[in-house]
Design an enzyme around this catalytic site. Sequence first.
Site, mmCIF file in Angstrom:
data_model
loop_
_atom_site.group_PDB
_atom_site.id
_atom_site.type_symbol
_atom_site.label_atom_id
_atom_site.label_comp_id
_atom_site.label_asym_id
_atom_site.label_seq_id
_atom_site.Cartn_x
_atom_site.Cartn_y
_atom_site.Cartn_z
ATOM 1 C CG LEU A 122 62.219 120.936 43.277
ATOM 2 C CD1 LEU A 122 63.389 121.134 44.242
ATOM 3 C CD2 LEU A 122 62.411 121.818 42.038
ATOM 4 C CB SER A 123 59.893 115.630 39.628
ATOM 5 O OG SER A 123 58.963 116.273 38.849
ATOM 6 C CG ASP A 169 56.962 115.850 36.723
ATOM 7 O OD1 ASP A 169 57.211 116.870 36.040
ATOM 8 O OD2 ASP A 169 56.098 115.836 37.613
HETATM 9 C C1 GLA Z 1 53.370 118.332 37.807
HETATM 10 C C2 GLA Z 1 52.942 117.169 36.928
HETATM 11 C C3 GLA Z 1 53.425 117.375 35.489
HETATM 12 C C4 GLA Z 1 53.033 118.746 34.954
HETATM 13 C C5 GLA Z 1 53.392 119.841 35.958
HETATM 14 C C6 GLA Z 1 52.872 121.180 35.550
HETATM 15 O O1 GLA Z 1 54.765 118.348 37.930
HETATM 16 O O2 GLA Z 1 53.446 115.959 37.434
HETATM 17 O O3 GLA Z 1 52.921 116.347 34.664
HETATM 18 O O4 GLA Z 1 51.675 118.789 34.604
HETATM 19 O O5 GLA Z 1 52.914 119.550 37.258
HETATM 20 O O6 GLA Z 1 53.534 121.647 34.436
#
Ligand code: GLA
Length: 382
Positions: A122-123, A169
Site C-alpha cells: 500500500l506504498s 506510488d
Molecule cells: C510497486 C512499485 C511500483 C509498481 C508496482 C507494481 O508498488 O513501487 O512502481 O511497479 O509495484 O505495479
Amino acid sequence: MHDVKVFRQMHRQRFGADPMIFAAPGRVNLIGEHTDYAEGFVMPAAINFATLAAISPRSDGRIAIYSENQGEEKLFEGVQRKGTKQWTDYPMGVVAILAGEGHKIPGFSLTIWSDVPLASGLSSSAALEVATALAVLALIGASYPGPALAKLCQRAENEFVGANCGIMDQFICVNAQPNHALLLDCRALSYQLAPIPDHVALVIANTMVKHSVAGGDYPTRRRESEAACAVVASHRPGVKFLRDCTLQDLENWRAEMEPKSYLRAKHIVSDSLRAEAACRALLKGDMKALGRLMAEAHWSYSKDFDASCAEADAMVEFAQDLPGLIGARLTGGGFGGCTINLVELKDAPAFAEALGARYAQRFGIVPQIHVCHASAGAHRIE
Ligand code: GLA
C-alpha cells in the site's frame, strides 16, 4: 493516533519547537501492475491512511529523525551520501536527492508517524518519501510541480534505498484527488482523473503475507519482462520499453523469447491496455466492465506474471460470490500484500466480515480488512 494535535505535541516535547506538519497518503492500485516501469498505464487511487511528517529547524546543523512507529530517533551530522539499509534511508534518501539538486539543507528535526500498513503493498515507502519531501521543501522555501516532485521521490528510492520501483506510488501520493482514481500515462507523466461513484467502496483485504519491492522477486520479474522487450527491439529498433510493443509483436517473435519472458511481457502489455479500458469504464459508470477487467487482470498477474500466491488467489476467489462485489484482484508489487475489492458501499461491512471469516477459516490467520475511500494527495496540515 490520527490526531494532529497529539502529533504536534509529540514533536514539541521531543524537539522543543513548534513544527510545520504534512500528510502523505498510502495508495491502492485499481489496475495496471508492473506497467509503470514499462512506461505504460496504471490507475491507482490514494487511500485514507497516511504518513505525517512534522518538521522544525535546528541551530546545530544536524538532522534528527524520530519515527513513532519504529520507536527510534536517529541523529545525523548532516546529509548522508549513502543508505544504511535502515528505515531512515527513505527520509534521508529524499534529503540526499534534494541536496544533489543543489538545495542547501540546513539542520532540522523531523517526526514521523504513519498508519499506512507496512509491507502490505500500500506504498508506505512512497508516503514516507513524499511527506519528508514536502516538509523539507517547506523548510527551505522551495517547491516543485507535482510530477517533478514524484520523480524526485522515486529517485530517492531507486538511487538511495536501492529499490528499482517505477513512478506509480510517488505519483499518486503527490497528485491524488478525493473520490477519484487517476489514470497515469507513465511515459508522458500526464493523467486523467476518473470519479469513483459514491456508492462504491474500496475494500482492501490484507493477506498478511509480507510484500517488499526491495526483495528479489520484483526485480526478477522486471528483468524477465525487459528481456522480451529486447527481443522485439532487435527487430523493431524504435522499441525501447514494453509500452512500444503490441501483443502481436510478442507473438511474432515469441520463438526467440524465454517462455517466462514472453508471459511476463504479455501480462504487462495487456495490463496496460486494461488500465486504459478500466478508466473508460469508470468514466462511463460501467461497473460490470470494470469488474471484468479486474478479474482478467488478476489472473494475468497470477498466471502469466506469476506474482500472486495461494493466499491472494484464495482471497480473490472467496470474494466472487459475496453480495456487492464489483471486482477483485491482487494489488501492488505482488508476492503477498493486499487484494483490492470494489464493493457496493451498502454491502461493504458485511462483505468485509464474510471475506475475513472465509480467509481465517482456510488459512488460520485473521486478515486485516479495511473499508476505504479514495482520498486527497499529499498536503500541508494547518
Ligand atoms: C510497486 C512499485 C511500483 C509498481 C508496482 C507494481 O508498488 O513501487 O512502481 O511497479 O509495484 O505495479
